[in-house]
Design a protein around this motif. Sequence first.
Motif, PDB file in Angstrom:
ATOM      1  N   UNK A 127     -26.620 -37.996   1.192  1.00  0.00           N
ATOM      2  CA  UNK A 127     -25.803 -37.122   2.061  1.00  0.00           C
ATOM      3  C   UNK A 127     -25.346 -37.867   3.316  1.00  0.00           C
ATOM      4  N   UNK A 128     -25.006 -39.126   3.148  1.00  0.00           N
ATOM      5  CA  UNK A 128     -24.484 -39.909   4.272  1.00  0.00           C
ATOM      6  C   UNK A 128     -25.544 -40.468   5.207  1.00  0.00           C
ATOM      7  N   UNK A 129     -26.831 -40.157   4.936  1.00  0.00           N
ATOM      8  CA  UNK A 129     -27.889 -40.684   5.808  1.00  0.00           C
ATOM      9  C   UNK A 129     -28.628 -41.802   5.099  1.00  0.00           C
ATOM     10  N   UNK A 130     -29.139 -42.743   5.890  1.00  0.00           N
ATOM     11  CA  UNK A 130     -29.931 -43.833   5.299  1.00  0.00           C
ATOM     12  C   UNK A 130     -31.386 -43.364   5.199  1.00  0.00           C
ATOM     13  N   UNK A 131     -31.925 -43.418   3.997  1.00  0.00           N
ATOM     14  CA  UNK A 131     -33.300 -42.938   3.771  1.00  0.00           C
ATOM     15  C   UNK A 131     -34.137 -44.084   3.217  1.00  0.00           C
ATOM     16  N   UNK A 132     -35.322 -44.270   3.806  1.00  0.00           N
ATOM     17  CA  UNK A 132     -36.233 -45.305   3.286  1.00  0.00           C
ATOM     18  C   UNK A 132     -37.668 -44.895   3.568  1.00  0.00           C
ATOM     19  N   UNK A 133     -38.574 -45.371   2.731  1.00  0.00           N
ATOM     20  CA  UNK A 133     -39.990 -45.029   2.911  1.00  0.00           C
ATOM     21  C   UNK A 133     -40.489 -45.606   4.226  1.00  0.00           C
ATOM     22  N   UNK A 134     -41.327 -44.853   4.940  1.00  0.00           N
ATOM     23  CA  UNK A 134     -41.875 -45.385   6.196  1.00  0.00           C
ATOM     24  C   UNK A 134     -42.862 -46.503   5.895  1.00  0.00           C
ATOM     25  N   UNK A 135     -42.874 -47.535   6.727  1.00  0.00           N
ATOM     26  CA  UNK A 135     -43.874 -48.597   6.492  1.00  0.00           C
ATOM     27  C   UNK A 135     -45.216 -48.066   6.981  1.00  0.00           C
ATOM     28  N   UNK A 136     -46.246 -48.451   6.287  1.00  0.00           N
ATOM     29  CA  UNK A 136     -47.601 -48.057   6.671  1.00  0.00           C
ATOM     30  C   UNK A 136     -48.483 -49.133   6.102  1.00  0.00           C
ATOM     31  N   UNK A 137     -49.680 -48.770   5.629  1.00  0.00           N
ATOM     32  CA  UNK A 137     -50.525 -49.840   5.099  1.00  0.00           C
ATOM     33  C   UNK A 137     -50.241 -50.169   3.636  1.00  0.00           C
ATOM     34  N   UNK A 138     -49.300 -49.436   2.996  1.00  0.00           N
ATOM     35  CA  UNK A 138     -49.012 -49.753   1.588  1.00  0.00           C
ATOM     36  C   UNK A 138     -47.651 -50.421   1.381  1.00  0.00           C
ATOM     37  N   UNK A 139     -46.884 -50.540   2.450  1.00  0.00           N
ATOM     38  CA  UNK A 139     -45.507 -51.048   2.294  1.00  0.00           C
ATOM     39  C   UNK A 139     -45.282 -52.237   3.221  1.00  0.00           C
ATOM     40  N   UNK A 140     -44.607 -53.244   2.694  1.00  0.00           N
ATOM     41  CA  UNK A 140     -44.325 -54.431   3.495  1.00  0.00           C
ATOM     42  C   UNK A 140     -43.278 -54.101   4.566  1.00  0.00           C
ATOM     43  N   UNK A 141     -43.563 -54.526   5.783  1.00  0.00           N
ATOM     44  CA  UNK A 141     -42.658 -54.275   6.912  1.00  0.00           C
ATOM     45  C   UNK A 141     -41.551 -55.340   6.864  1.00  0.00           C
ATOM     46  N   UNK A 142     -40.569 -55.106   6.003  1.00  0.00           N
ATOM     47  CA  UNK A 142     -39.560 -56.121   5.707  1.00  0.00           C
ATOM     48  C   UNK A 142     -38.640 -56.413   6.882  1.00  0.00           C
ATOM     49  N   UNK A 143     -38.331 -57.688   7.075  1.00  0.00           N
ATOM     50  CA  UNK A 143     -37.440 -58.084   8.180  1.00  0.00           C
ATOM     51  C   UNK A 143     -36.006 -57.636   7.866  1.00  0.00           C
ATOM     52  N   UNK A 144     -35.594 -57.772   6.601  1.00  0.00           N
ATOM     53  CA  UNK A 144     -34.245 -57.318   6.244  1.00  0.00           C
ATOM     54  C   UNK A 144     -34.189 -55.791   6.339  1.00  0.00           C
ATOM     55  N   UNK A 145     -35.257 -55.119   5.889  1.00  0.00           N
ATOM     56  CA  UNK A 145     -35.319 -53.648   5.990  1.00  0.00           C
ATOM     57  C   UNK A 145     -35.087 -53.203   7.429  1.00  0.00           C
ATOM     58  N   UNK A 146     -35.827 -53.817   8.384  1.00  0.00           N
ATOM     59  CA  UNK A 146     -35.689 -53.355   9.771  1.00  0.00           C
ATOM     60  C   UNK A 146     -34.320 -53.739  10.342  1.00  0.00           C
ATOM     61  N   UNK A 147     -33.735 -54.824   9.846  1.00  0.00           N
ATOM     62  CA  UNK A 147     -32.396 -55.210  10.317  1.00  0.00           C
ATOM     63  C   UNK A 147     -31.349 -54.216   9.802  1.00  0.00           C
ATOM     64  N   UNK A 148     -31.510 -53.793   8.552  1.00  0.00           N
ATOM     65  CA  UNK A 148     -30.571 -52.815   7.966  1.00  0.00           C
ATOM     66  C   UNK A 148     -30.646 -51.500   8.745  1.00  0.00           C
ATOM     67  N   UNK A 149     -31.872 -51.080   9.068  1.00  0.00           N
ATOM     68  CA  UNK A 149     -32.045 -49.821   9.811  1.00  0.00           C
ATOM     69  C   UNK A 149     -31.356 -49.922  11.179  1.00  0.00           C
ATOM     70  N   UNK A 150     -31.529 -51.071  11.842  1.00  0.00           N
ATOM     71  CA  UNK A 150     -30.925 -51.259  13.167  1.00  0.00           C
ATOM     72  C   UNK A 150     -29.392 -51.232  13.073  1.00  0.00           C
TER      73      UNK A 150
END
Length: 354
Positions: free
Chosen positions: A242-265
């Motif tokens: 619906x036009x929004x960017x959706x992604x799983x929150x990082x926590x202890x099970x998900x890698x805190x990706x550098x590209x992921x955080x750049x895309x979000x920014x």
Amino acid sequence: MTDTLQIDIHPIEKSRIDTIDFDNLIFGRSFSDHMLSVDYQNGEWQTPQIIPFGDITFSPAMMSLHYGQAIFEGMKAYKSESGEILVFRPEENWKRLNKSAERMCMPAVTEEIFMEGLSELLRLDSAWIPAKEGCSMYIRPFMFSTDGYVGVSPSKGYKFMIFTCPVGAYYTKPIRVRVETKYIRAAHGGVGFSKNAGNYGASLYPTKLATDAGYDQIIWTDASEHQYVEEAGTMNLLFVIDGKLVTAPTGDTILDGVTRKSVIQVARDFGMEVEERQLSIKELTEGITSGRVQEAFGAGTAAVIAPIATIGFDGVDYELPAQSANSFSRRVFTEIDNIKTGKIADTRGWVMTI
Ligand code: COI
């Protein structure tokens, strides 16, 4: 950071660069002339060495081989039009390496060793950084325990190394991914957030089952219910719903990706709403069928932005709309690629220039 670190440099006698076909680079198969190698002994890092890329010797009892004390990072360098070497967000990788190190009882690598070792290595092998569109220099920093000992305990000795590879694309076309509902990547309290080698070893079998069935990758789901999207085997996952960017929150099970955080920014800078929240497989599959899910893509250093064409779940293939020039995944790829390669101003301070 001061520029005082002593690095012993032992250059190659003859470069192998002429043996490389830069027009047909396969991801991860070609290695540049030199590598950085730093030993941790007696509680401290020793003088970094830059030596010719090549085999190393170790004890068959080397603990990392037996008990998995091995962590790594992935980064990329580019050449700007004026010939400068540009590295994308290396500080993030240095910080994440040390988070992984802490979880695996390994020593932290100093910023000086990481940044100056990297800079010196890239300077020495700068001719290996591909200039061609879509190509880059993949950088692989890694650390492993080196003691020869069969007891299960943290090693006393470690080696931190960096080698580099001129690479082409990791995925060359939109990918087919399958939702994994039997095997798990990470559970709460585990090591999913860290970039340790074992996380990738454990992914091989379920990924093989998926590739045997005609898919390129898997979508990991949560370990307790297999209901929510986590990440893929080689990258984080993001969706436009619906036009929004959706992604799983990082926590202890998900890698805190550098590209992921750049895309979000970049999404936020484009004025797009971002939701870091759980996304159920039910919402995802129903959303693809109804058209609410407009885009699905992976994001990672190696994969960059990898559009997803098909998501397989429970024997059904859900087809995503083809990427267009106006797709968010295309626009965010272009924005980040332009920053990485110095084509537009780096207003976010993401690029280290060497
Ligand atoms: C990277 O994107 O740099 C990674 O480490 C993923 C790898 C498994 C290729």
